[in-house]
Design an enzyme around this catalytic site. Structure first.
Site, PDB file in Angstrom:
ATOM      1  CG  MET A  33      41.910  45.351  47.585  1.00 35.27           C
ATOM      2  SD  MET A  33      43.316  46.104  46.791  1.00 35.27           S
ATOM      3  CE  MET A  33      42.676  46.363  45.172  1.00 35.27           C
ATOM      4  N   GLY A  34      37.363  46.203  49.239  1.00 31.79           N
ATOM      5  CA  GLY A  34      36.192  47.051  49.454  1.00 31.79           C
ATOM      6  C   GLY A  34      35.590  47.537  48.147  1.00 31.79           C
ATOM      7  CG  HIS A  37      31.523  44.689  42.289  1.00 33.26           C
ATOM      8  ND1 HIS A  37      31.718  43.348  42.037  1.00 33.26           N
ATOM      9  CD2 HIS A  37      32.728  45.290  42.108  1.00 33.26           C
ATOM     10  CE1 HIS A  37      32.977  43.148  41.698  1.00 33.26           C
ATOM     11  NE2 HIS A  37      33.615  44.306  41.737  1.00 33.26           N
ATOM     12  CG  HIS A  40      33.828  42.332  45.797  1.00 42.03           C
ATOM     13  ND1 HIS A  40      33.518  43.535  45.227  1.00 42.03           N
ATOM     14  CD2 HIS A  40      35.178  42.192  45.684  1.00 42.03           C
ATOM     15  CE1 HIS A  40      34.634  44.125  44.806  1.00 42.03           C
ATOM     16  NE2 HIS A  40      35.649  43.337  45.051  1.00 42.03           N
ATOM     17  CD  GLN A  64      46.559  44.114  45.894  1.00 41.34           C
ATOM     18  OE1 GLN A  64      46.593  43.442  46.913  1.00 41.34           O
ATOM     19  NE2 GLN A  64      45.655  43.899  44.941  1.00 41.34           N
ATOM     20  CG  ASP A 153      41.209  40.039  39.600  1.00 43.50           C
ATOM     21  OD1 ASP A 153      41.680  40.987  38.977  1.00 43.50           O
ATOM     22  OD2 ASP A 153      40.153  40.121  40.273  1.00 43.50           O
ATOM     23  NE  ARG A 190      42.042  49.729  38.767  1.00 41.15           N
ATOM     24  CZ  ARG A 190      42.552  48.705  39.435  1.00 41.15           C
ATOM     25  NH1 ARG A 190      42.034  47.504  39.287  1.00 41.15           N
ATOM     26  NH2 ARG A 190      43.568  48.865  40.251  1.00 41.15           N
TER      27      ARG A 190
HETATM   28  P1  AMP Z   1      39.264  43.224  44.654  1.00 41.47           P
HETATM   29  O1  AMP Z   1      38.456  43.884  45.718  1.00 41.47           O
HETATM   30  O2  AMP Z   1      39.156  43.868  43.315  1.00 41.47           O
HETATM   31  O3  AMP Z   1      40.683  42.963  45.093  1.00 41.47           O
HETATM   32  O4  AMP Z   1      38.630  41.796  44.448  1.00 41.47           O
HETATM   33  C1  AMP Z   1      38.460  40.910  45.521  1.00 41.47           C
HETATM   34  C2  AMP Z   1      38.080  39.566  44.988  1.00 41.47           C
HETATM   35  O5  AMP Z   1      36.864  39.649  44.274  1.00 41.47           O
HETATM   36  C3  AMP Z   1      39.128  38.975  44.045  1.00 41.47           C
HETATM   37  O6  AMP Z   1      39.272  37.594  44.309  1.00 41.47           O
HETATM   38  C4  AMP Z   1      38.504  39.226  42.701  1.00 41.47           C
HETATM   39  O7  AMP Z   1      38.921  38.305  41.704  1.00 41.47           O
HETATM   40  C5  AMP Z   1      37.035  39.051  43.016  1.00 41.47           C
HETATM   41  N1  AMP Z   1      36.209  39.723  42.004  1.00 41.47           N
HETATM   42  C6  AMP Z   1      36.293  41.010  41.604  1.00 41.47           C
HETATM   43  N2  AMP Z   1      35.415  41.269  40.621  1.00 41.47           N
HETATM   44  C7  AMP Z   1      34.778  40.093  40.367  1.00 41.47           C
HETATM   45  C8  AMP Z   1      33.764  39.696  39.446  1.00 41.47           C
HETATM   46  N3  AMP Z   1      33.229  40.541  38.561  1.00 41.47           N
HETATM   47  N4  AMP Z   1      33.335  38.407  39.480  1.00 41.47           N
HETATM   48  C9  AMP Z   1      33.873  37.523  40.364  1.00 41.47           C
HETATM   49  N5  AMP Z   1      34.825  37.852  41.266  1.00 41.47           N
HETATM   50  C10 AMP Z   1      35.280  39.100  41.257  1.00 41.47           C
END
Ligand code: AMP
Length: 281
Positions: A33-34, A37, A40, A64, A153, A190
């Protein structure tokens, strides 16, 4: 370093993926979702190692978000994201507008039963329907061979595994380790919303569940270890511990069987920000 191409329509995306598939190249997709860090980027790097072509999707999926305010507050930083992805490098960024993903007349919802129901599913009604629907769509749009998801997650990862098995979606799911800050806090978009004082305390969530997992392995009762972890998190200044649970790692059902893989999962509020984490036990 090479600049990834940015595409915004499914038609333009398919023009690339069709050519890649015709050339026999494997495709990895990293849905995000951009507000990217290192967490990602670790997924994108894993995809880069395994696949001839790597796509990162950037789409803040309204379906979601069970909390409208959370959606409004979600950070956007496409230019910075593209610069980070160029360092991996990924081949293509798919960043569609909301109407491209959910055009007028859109009416289908993908619901994964069982594993999506407890924990996050209970606290965030509709959340996993949104995840399962958008992930199904992203797999169809990208025609990827492999999909990369973070263990951060954990429940989402299990939901996506169940989804591809149950619907025979020909995508191999790769779960990547959680990337953490120096104090143990799991990286998350977050975290940017924490105050300086909140950020200084936030590492306690991981420290407390790690201590509980160690105590359980050393023979302490599950319930006692979890109660101590919750107390430590509250004592550090978190407003609320939503749950700390020891569950079967795959089904997310309660498990008191130390012989099968288990996972400790937690959600807690700090500075009005909802933080989640999980570790193996
Ligand atoms: P999000 O942008 O928060 O939807 O996350 C996108 C993907 O990055 C999801 O598969 C998350 O589980 C993964 N992700 C987010 N934070 C981390 C992290 N600290 N370590 C590993 N994967 C992550």
């Amino acid at each position: 370093m090479s600049t990834p191409v940015i595409v915004r329509t499914v038609e333009a995306l398919r023009a690339h993926t069709r050519a890649w598939r015709a050339a026999g190249e494997s495709i990895g997709v990293v849905p995000t979702m951009g507000a990217l860090h290192d967490g990602h980027l670790s997924l994108a790097r894993a995809a880069r190692r395994d696949c001839a072509r790597v796509i990162t999707t950037i789409f803040v999926n309204p379906m979601q978000f069970n909390n409208p305010e959370d959606l409004l507050k979600y950070p956007h930083s496409e230019e910075a994201d593209a610069a980070l992805l160029a360092t991996v490098p990924v081949d293509l960024i798919f960043a569609p507008a909301r109407e491209e993903v959910y055009p007028d007349g859109f009416k289908t919802v993908v619901t994964v039963g069982g594993v999506s129901e407890p924990l996050e599913g209970r606290m965030r009604p509709g959340h996993f329907d949104g995840v399962a629907t958008v992930v199904t769509k992203l797999f169809g749009m990208t025609m990827a061979d492999r999909g990369y998801f973070g263990q951060k997650d954990w429940q989402q990862l299990q939901v996506v595994q169940r989804l591809v098995r149950d619907l025979n979606i020909p995508v191999q799911i790769i779960g990547c380790e959680t990337i953490r800050e120096a104090d143990g806090l799991a990286m998350s978009s977050r975290n940017l919303r924490l105050t300086e004082a909140g950020r200084a305390k936030a590492g306690v969530l991981y420290a407390a569940i790690t201590a509980a997992a160690e105590d359980i392995r050393a023979g302490q009762s599950d319930r006692m270890a979890i109660r101590e972890a919750a107390e430590a998190i509250r004592a550090a200044g978190f407003e609320r511990v939503e749950y700390i649970e020891l569950r079967d790692a795959a089904t997310l059902m309660p498990s008191d069987d130390p012989a099968s893989p288990r996972r400790m999962l937690a959600a807690a509020w700090l500075d009005g920000v909802r933080l989640i984490d999980n570790i193996p036990v």
